[in-house]
Write a protein that holds these residues in place. Sequence first.
Motif, PDB file in Angstrom:
ATOM      1  N   TYR A   7       0.838  -1.193   0.000  1.00 51.81           N
ATOM      2  CA  TYR A   7       0.000   0.000   0.000  1.00 51.81           C
ATOM      3  C   TYR A   7       0.873   1.242   0.000  1.00 51.81           C
ATOM      4  O   TYR A   7       1.814   1.355   0.782  1.00 51.81           O
ATOM      5  N   CYS A  12      -3.195   7.731  -1.993  1.00 49.74           N
ATOM      6  CA  CYS A  12      -4.567   7.664  -1.502  1.00 49.74           C
ATOM      7  C   CYS A  12      -5.271   9.019  -1.633  1.00 49.74           C
ATOM      8  O   CYS A  12      -4.736  10.050  -1.246  1.00 49.74           O
ATOM      9  N   CYS A  18     -11.591   1.039  -0.126  1.00 49.34           N
ATOM     10  CA  CYS A  18     -10.903  -0.105   0.482  1.00 49.34           C
ATOM     11  C   CYS A  18     -11.535  -0.473   1.823  1.00 49.34           C
ATOM     12  O   CYS A  18     -11.648  -1.649   2.161  1.00 49.34           O
ATOM     13  N   THR A  19     -11.979   0.517   2.560  1.00 49.00           N
ATOM     14  CA  THR A  19     -12.605   0.241   3.855  1.00 49.00           C
ATOM     15  C   THR A  19     -13.984  -0.390   3.678  1.00 49.00           C
ATOM     16  O   THR A  19     -14.436  -1.138   4.538  1.00 49.00           O
ATOM     17  N   CYS A  22     -13.196  -4.416   1.936  1.00 49.37           N
ATOM     18  CA  CYS A  22     -12.343  -5.406   2.596  1.00 49.37           C
ATOM     19  C   CYS A  22     -13.134  -6.225   3.612  1.00 49.37           C
ATOM     20  O   CYS A  22     -13.670  -5.681   4.574  1.00 49.37           O
ATOM     21  N   PHE A  27      -8.097  -2.043   6.302  1.00 49.23           N
ATOM     22  CA  PHE A  27      -7.899  -0.600   6.204  1.00 49.23           C
ATOM     23  C   PHE A  27      -8.875   0.152   7.097  1.00 49.23           C
ATOM     24  O   PHE A  27      -9.978  -0.306   7.343  1.00 49.23           O
ATOM     25  N   ALA A  34      -6.685   6.442   3.886  1.00 48.56           N
ATOM     26  CA  ALA A  34      -6.709   5.076   4.383  1.00 48.56           C
ATOM     27  C   ALA A  34      -5.360   4.743   5.004  1.00 48.56           C
ATOM     28  O   ALA A  34      -4.318   5.193   4.533  1.00 48.56           O
ATOM     29  N   LEU A  36      -3.272   1.236   6.892  1.00 49.47           N
ATOM     30  CA  LEU A  36      -3.327  -0.191   7.163  1.00 49.47           C
ATOM     31  C   LEU A  36      -3.574  -0.392   8.647  1.00 49.47           C
ATOM     32  O   LEU A  36      -2.739  -0.055   9.476  1.00 49.47           O
ATOM     33  N   LYS A  37      -4.717  -0.930   8.966  1.00 49.17           N
ATOM     34  CA  LYS A  37      -5.081  -1.186  10.353  1.00 49.17           C
ATOM     35  C   LYS A  37      -4.521  -2.533  10.806  1.00 49.17           C
ATOM     36  O   LYS A  37      -4.017  -2.667  11.900  1.00 49.17           O
ATOM     37  N   SER A  39      -2.642  -5.379   8.493  1.00 43.52           N
ATOM     38  CA  SER A  39      -2.238  -5.994   7.230  1.00 43.52           C
ATOM     39  C   SER A  39      -2.141  -7.511   7.326  1.00 43.52           C
ATOM     40  O   SER A  39      -2.338  -8.211   6.337  1.00 43.52           O
ATOM     41  N   CYS A  48      -9.764  -4.808  -2.572  1.00 43.32           N
ATOM     42  CA  CYS A  48      -9.249  -3.452  -2.343  1.00 43.32           C
ATOM     43  C   CYS A  48      -8.533  -2.925  -3.584  1.00 43.32           C
ATOM     44  O   CYS A  48      -8.752  -1.791  -4.002  1.00 43.32           O
ATOM     45  N   ILE A  57      -3.042   0.477  -3.963  1.00 36.76           N
ATOM     46  CA  ILE A  57      -3.016  -0.847  -3.333  1.00 36.76           C
ATOM     47  C   ILE A  57      -2.663  -1.898  -4.372  1.00 36.76           C
ATOM     48  O   ILE A  57      -3.247  -1.941  -5.451  1.00 36.76           O
TER      49      ILE A  57
END
Length: 85
Positions: A7, A12, A18-19, A22, A27, A34, A36-37, A39, A48, A57
């Motif tokens: 990513y 972005c 993406c949120t 997914c 994300f 966005a 990466l919460k 990965s 995504c 991404i």
Amino acid sequence: LENSLRYNPDLCTGCKMCTYVCPHAVFEMQHKRAVLKNSAACMECGACQLNCETNAIQVDSGVGCAAAMFKQAIRGKELTECSCG
């Protein structure tokens, strides 16, 4: 486990796609971008990447957990090839 998710947050635009797409909430939005919460939770389904308007991404879809799930479902068997969530 490593996965193929890459990513580039500099690309972005904050579209949030993406949120939305997914299935494992990899994300999240922070400060209109966005991030990466989690990965490691990526199952490499490719949703995504397919929905990212700026190509921020990259993921090698068809090689990870999602591919294993699809193959097992087609075979009519329980998932045994993957250790994802």
